[in-house]
Design an enzyme around this catalytic site. Structure first.
Site, PDB file in Angstrom:
ATOM      1  N   GLY C 109     -31.324  35.012  -2.104  1.00  0.00           N
ATOM      2  CA  GLY C 109     -29.997  34.958  -1.491  1.00  0.00           C
ATOM      3  C   GLY C 109     -29.808  36.043  -0.441  1.00  0.00           C
ATOM      4  O   GLY C 109     -30.771  36.546   0.136  1.00  0.00           O
ATOM      5  N   THR C 112     -31.670  39.315  -0.992  1.00  0.00           N
ATOM      6  CA  THR C 112     -33.097  39.139  -0.726  1.00  0.00           C
ATOM      7  C   THR C 112     -33.385  39.103   0.771  1.00  0.00           C
ATOM      8  O   THR C 112     -34.391  39.661   1.234  1.00  0.00           O
ATOM      9  CB  THR C 112     -33.574  37.824  -1.387  1.00  0.00           C
ATOM     10  OG1 THR C 112     -33.264  37.886  -2.778  1.00  0.00           O
ATOM     11  CG2 THR C 112     -35.059  37.614  -1.203  1.00  0.00           C
ATOM     12  N   ILE C 133     -26.435  29.046  -4.413  1.00  0.00           N
ATOM     13  CA  ILE C 133     -25.453  27.990  -4.662  1.00  0.00           C
ATOM     14  C   ILE C 133     -24.195  28.243  -3.836  1.00  0.00           C
ATOM     15  O   ILE C 133     -23.416  27.330  -3.602  1.00  0.00           O
ATOM     16  CB  ILE C 133     -25.083  27.874  -6.155  1.00  0.00           C
ATOM     17  CG1 ILE C 133     -24.453  29.164  -6.693  1.00  0.00           C
ATOM     18  CG2 ILE C 133     -26.295  27.495  -6.998  1.00  0.00           C
ATOM     19  CD1 ILE C 133     -23.745  28.978  -8.022  1.00  0.00           C
ATOM     20  N   ASP C 134     -23.981  29.482  -3.392  1.00  0.00           N
ATOM     21  CA  ASP C 134     -22.745  29.838  -2.695  1.00  0.00           C
ATOM     22  C   ASP C 134     -22.713  29.384  -1.234  1.00  0.00           C
ATOM     23  O   ASP C 134     -21.656  29.364  -0.610  1.00  0.00           O
ATOM     24  CB  ASP C 134     -22.549  31.363  -2.730  1.00  0.00           C
ATOM     25  CG  ASP C 134     -22.232  31.856  -4.121  1.00  0.00           C
ATOM     26  OD1 ASP C 134     -21.704  31.067  -4.922  1.00  0.00           O
ATOM     27  OD2 ASP C 134     -22.517  33.029  -4.407  1.00  0.00           O
ATOM     28  N   GLY C 177     -18.195  31.667  -6.366  1.00  0.00           N
ATOM     29  CA  GLY C 177     -17.948  32.021  -4.975  1.00  0.00           C
ATOM     30  C   GLY C 177     -17.184  33.335  -4.881  1.00  0.00           C
ATOM     31  O   GLY C 177     -15.962  33.328  -4.886  1.00  0.00           O
ATOM     32  N   GLU C 229     -13.826  32.052  -7.586  1.00  0.00           N
ATOM     33  CA  GLU C 229     -13.671  33.234  -8.430  1.00  0.00           C
ATOM     34  C   GLU C 229     -13.272  34.476  -7.634  1.00  0.00           C
ATOM     35  O   GLU C 229     -12.683  35.399  -8.180  1.00  0.00           O
ATOM     36  CB  GLU C 229     -14.959  33.519  -9.202  1.00  0.00           C
ATOM     37  CG  GLU C 229     -16.155  33.887  -8.338  1.00  0.00           C
ATOM     38  CD  GLU C 229     -17.440  34.042  -9.131  1.00  0.00           C
ATOM     39  OE1 GLU C 229     -18.494  33.750  -8.565  1.00  0.00           O
ATOM     40  OE2 GLU C 229     -17.392  34.437 -10.301  1.00  0.00           O
ATOM     41  N   TYR C 262     -21.672  29.449 -15.791  1.00  0.00           N
ATOM     42  CA  TYR C 262     -23.095  29.403 -15.470  1.00  0.00           C
ATOM     43  C   TYR C 262     -23.682  28.018 -15.276  1.00  0.00           C
ATOM     44  O   TYR C 262     -24.752  27.889 -14.689  1.00  0.00           O
ATOM     45  CB  TYR C 262     -23.893  30.142 -16.544  1.00  0.00           C
ATOM     46  CG  TYR C 262     -23.758  31.620 -16.432  1.00  0.00           C
ATOM     47  CD1 TYR C 262     -24.485  32.318 -15.476  1.00  0.00           C
ATOM     48  CD2 TYR C 262     -22.887  32.335 -17.238  1.00  0.00           C
ATOM     49  CE1 TYR C 262     -24.353  33.687 -15.340  1.00  0.00           C
ATOM     50  CE2 TYR C 262     -22.741  33.708 -17.115  1.00  0.00           C
ATOM     51  CZ  TYR C 262     -23.479  34.376 -16.164  1.00  0.00           C
ATOM     52  OH  TYR C 262     -23.351  35.724 -16.026  1.00  0.00           O
ATOM     53  N   GLN C 264     -23.031  25.930 -13.299  1.00  0.00           N
ATOM     54  CA  GLN C 264     -23.179  25.645 -11.869  1.00  0.00           C
ATOM     55  C   GLN C 264     -24.522  26.098 -11.298  1.00  0.00           C
ATOM     56  O   GLN C 264     -24.903  25.713 -10.202  1.00  0.00           O
ATOM     57  CB  GLN C 264     -22.070  26.355 -11.074  1.00  0.00           C
ATOM     58  CG  GLN C 264     -20.687  25.818 -11.331  1.00  0.00           C
ATOM     59  CD  GLN C 264     -19.603  26.789 -10.886  1.00  0.00           C
ATOM     60  OE1 GLN C 264     -19.206  26.803  -9.737  1.00  0.00           O
ATOM     61  NE2 GLN C 264     -19.136  27.606 -11.811  1.00  0.00           N
TER      62      GLN C 264
END
EC number: 2.7.1.11
Lengths: 337, 337, 337, 337
Positions: C109, C112, C133-134, C177, C229, C262, C264
């Site tokens: 992500g 990284t 996933i975001d 998110g 979130e 989780y 998700q």
């Protein structure tokens, strides 16, 4: 004959399919008239009702929720939707008479069965259908909604495996079940849980830690723990949160929790639940046609039958140590307490 | 004890979960040694086998197919994988002795049960588990794989509704079931089929046309027809094709067919089937530990028990007119023939 | 050539498919040797590695998680898996040399990407693939994992509709998110949310209440509210809890919340994500073969290309008011703030 | 403004979501009046129409099919629902005037785009939305329905893997796509197909056999072959049947075929398709509000825009050898011909 139908208590996959089963059988086969009562027992107080026709039933088989609406209204408690001084049971009795209803079909959980039994004891014509994702209604092998809830929970547990394994974590998932651990037991077993905690079986956190550490020793540095919301915890914490903290403390392994919540209650029922709903709904109507009132429809083996409401009311069907799935789980090394 | 395990016949969701149930119970609880036999009874002839360890069982619960492989090899027919003149049952008996196997667990369908019964009659130690998406094995309420097949078929029927309705068509869907119509019955009811044809109930195309035309009169210019592959047709046509042509001829409504095929047999089992597989697998091992040989594991109500193989062999469990779902379906106006 | 591959950060559907895409292309087409580095950047410090062969890649396409494991190890922060005084970047550089790796593929992500950019700036050969996933990584239209997360969240929202409607409630669902509201936006729109709150768009609880009360006036006594979130709340409360309380206070309508959590992040990727992963993985290998180091693979329109890591690092891709889905949502009456 | 909307051609997941997108934007935001035209262009001939209100749009987002119905009626061919001598385009023009429609929104596939272009050339106000599971409409990166069809096909391919592997068989699956192989390409890649045959790329059965025999040599005695229905075969056989016979002949490996059929067209759209439908529907209405007639809505990259209908009509978007997924597939060893 003219019958009323209501749905009471929490949402549950298969209510609409049950309504369809009751009404299609009543209208098409027995030539009955069906009145849909809105918002559970509340509609019997307020007379919010509608005529159900064949058209109302289109598309219901796989539709979540209830077209009649539901509520937590309790007819044998004072107040609620009417004034404190109203005698609610008497008002309901009178309303049923005024609307010319020969019988009421009550679709609901344990609370509903209790209420239905009281009305039956008052001499009202009642037939009920057991509805609960928790599967804790006494007298029936399974209630509709349970297979769907287990299916949703199992799908969630399947997903947690990948994250637990990628991060070498313990994942704790909390599923529904206040007093009965059926969802935890069935989804835990189907989802490959390593520890399954249910309210009916006391647990020892040291033993749980050992199960998890044993897995670590065998080269499996991750575990899945499935807990029912109703297990005992310390100081009012949520089950998942409490267990996650304790496990992390016991094992030193990073532990995360998730609470599955309302998605277990909603949406389209599984094929198993659709057929169970259809059969139970149809049987409820058959009971009425045969004037077998005061009974709850039940599944026994693969047969649909019924039990007297007075036998059901006030009892709970709970997980026991000698349930086949518990015994089998223990033999496979799953920690139950 | 040292036991062998094999999987025979067609693919079916839950075989791997059953292998896991048998082996985890055998290895972890009873301390048995388990030998996996490859490709069904063929592996008993060729001695293609492997030692099953706890590691072999990882990830099996929700994995489709069978890690042991399968075949249609029939040990009581000449030839196949060995020369015509080989006495196959004798060779198998000898191989079992040579490999030091105290019992063989046979996971399979009706053919496998028949074979297992013959070996049991020869005095071999055999325990079997019923495996079939068709649900036609006598002696058990349900076989694992059936709920998964019904689930896949119901999902397909759900999808056809939108197309039938958008185009005002009749859609005919053919599901599996040569002799037994269980998949058609359960998926047809769960999927809201308007006509359901099973091999066990003779049908009259005029009656079927009438059901469909009646729907047209009620303002529903589309219908879903679910047929089992094994219903009688004219001149060797596929069930779906034949019924579609006849319906179009009878009703004048555009009719299309689809054959669901192999996807009913494959992939991840439903949670229901995972638990059934786990329980049946565990019970098979328990039977062995108790030296109750010559028996097939069975589901009766919500209990796992077993029946003598000699009682099962050669029988079929078929749909009958007095099955609750048929009766209920007829009452709701569904055409069955 | 001999290349290393690592996966870093949180779990995300499609990591294994990306590993497969990188490695199959490297081994089969370019004849490279591939070394799998365990537990993200930690494995570059500890040299926990394995040789990847064609066999390692079997079954990875639809498998959740990462066979290489992951960690939150940050090579440019002191400590972690090594002693405080160790120069981690230098150690990693040395280890890469010792293992003879010509390039490292980093799948991860935003964190990284930042780390990868720093290594690239040090002169190491790095190619990276965006994984989140975001969907908040700058420079690519979509990251793999996002479509899967949206799919899981949408399925959950679908289920809440039935419960909201049956109980005439507001249901608030919190999806992932922290800084970017993409999951909330896409799943909220796909799930038919009535209010969608994202961190990028300030909200006013009075306006939200009005949207919900307007629905009530139109005969829709229930609403679905989807919140990321990361939206601002009062006093450190969880987004879902805070918004549910405020809505209940504003509207007087019973409001319940659920936090998706989780699930998700885990499990099998959607077909969209599998193909995106495969293409991105393959392109990463092509970049290496062409010695185009220091770049992140990116999706632009329907084309796979790449961007310099230095352009990506430190930026975030956020939801903006002029995003087509926000504009479209507002026009349809959805409340965004 | 008063606009008409129609849906034409085959069923496709997302039509109802598109109708919802068009109408909610038109009614709520632009204050337009919307007339729903029944059964595609047929309704423009027969004036079977209905007023669309906010209530008509409830529950459409995830509902398969089309509430307006569809047909294959071609307004520029004689006959059909009217007499042979009727000038259909003129009648439609007159009907549009009589109904006071300022613009017609046409939701359909390639045939519909051609018809729409002709009406636009006649001077009628037309805006269209591309709808096809085949993804072969020129001018747009993706059409709604495609992601859903790919998702259904991929799920089916996933299931076939277990059966292929258990029986050591080749499984051939035929998916939709007469002229364009997009579904085969995307589902074949996402489902892990070993051979993918599309109409656009000529194949040689010897090469295909070699791919399968190479897998056998590597210890993978099973293969999955995904074929589009429109590939060339010998003597009018179905694609799946022909390819299965040829492969069995070439390789000697037992080969079975399955035809996926209509389930690719029906049911609930994926979240991706729901959002694409919503955005495209909303953009169609925006085009009308801006009086940009004669255009088809299109997706370009992640942007919704539009193209002139005259540019689209008569063209097809086909798979090419230099498509990234084909190149990537070949590099991974997948057989394409």
């Amino acid at each position: 004959m003219r019958i009323g139908i209501l749905t009471s208590g929490g949402d549950c996959p298969g209510i609409n399919a049950t309504i369809r089963g009751v009404c299609k059988t009543a209208i098409n086969y027995y030539g009955m008239e069906v009145i849909g009562i809105h918002s559970g027992f509340q509609g019997l107080l307020t007379k919010e009702v509608e005529l159900i026709t064949d058209k109302s039933l289109s598309g219901l088989l796989n539709l979540g929720g209830t077209i009649l609406g539901t509520s937590r209204e309790k007819p044998f408690k004072k107040g609620g939707v009417v004034a404190e001084n109203v005698n609610k049971p008497a008002l309901i009795e009178q309303n049923i008479k005024e609307m010319g209803l020969d019988c009421i079909v009550c679709i609901g959980g344990n609370g509903t069965q209790k209420t239905a039994a009281k009305f039956a004891a008052m001499g009202l014509n009642i037939v009920s259908v057991p509805k609960t994702i928790d599967n804790d209604i006494w007298g029936t092998d399974f209630s509709f909604g349970f297979d769907s809830a287990v299916s949703i929970a199992t799908d969630a547990i399947d997903r947690l495996h990948s994250t637990a394994s990628a991060h070498k974590r313990v994942m704790v998932i909390e599923v529904m079940g206040h007093k009965a651990g059926w969802i935890a037991l069935y989804s835990g077993m189907a989802g490959g849980g390593d520890v399954i905690l249910v309210p009916e079986i006391p647990y020892n956190i040291k033993n749980i830690g050992e199960v998890i550490l044993n897995r670590l020793k065998k080269g499996k540095p991750y575990s899945i723990v499935v807990v029912a919301e109703g297990i005992q915890t310390n100081g009012g914490k949520r089950a998942a949160e409490y267990i996650a903290q304790e496990i992390e403390y016991e094992t030193g392994i990073e532990t995360r929790e998730t609470v599955l919540g309302y998605i277990q209650r909603g949406g389209s029922p599984t094929p198993f639940d659709r057929n169970l709903s259809t059969r139970m709904g149809g049987h409820a109507t058959e009971l009425i046609a045969n004037r077998q009132f005061g009974r709850m429809v039940a599944l026994r083996g693969d047969e649909i039958s019924s039990v007297p409401l007075e036998e059901v009311a006030g009892k709970l069907k709970l997980v026991t140590e000698d349930h086949d799935l518990v015994i089998q789980g223990r033999r496979m090394g799953i920690g139950f307490g």
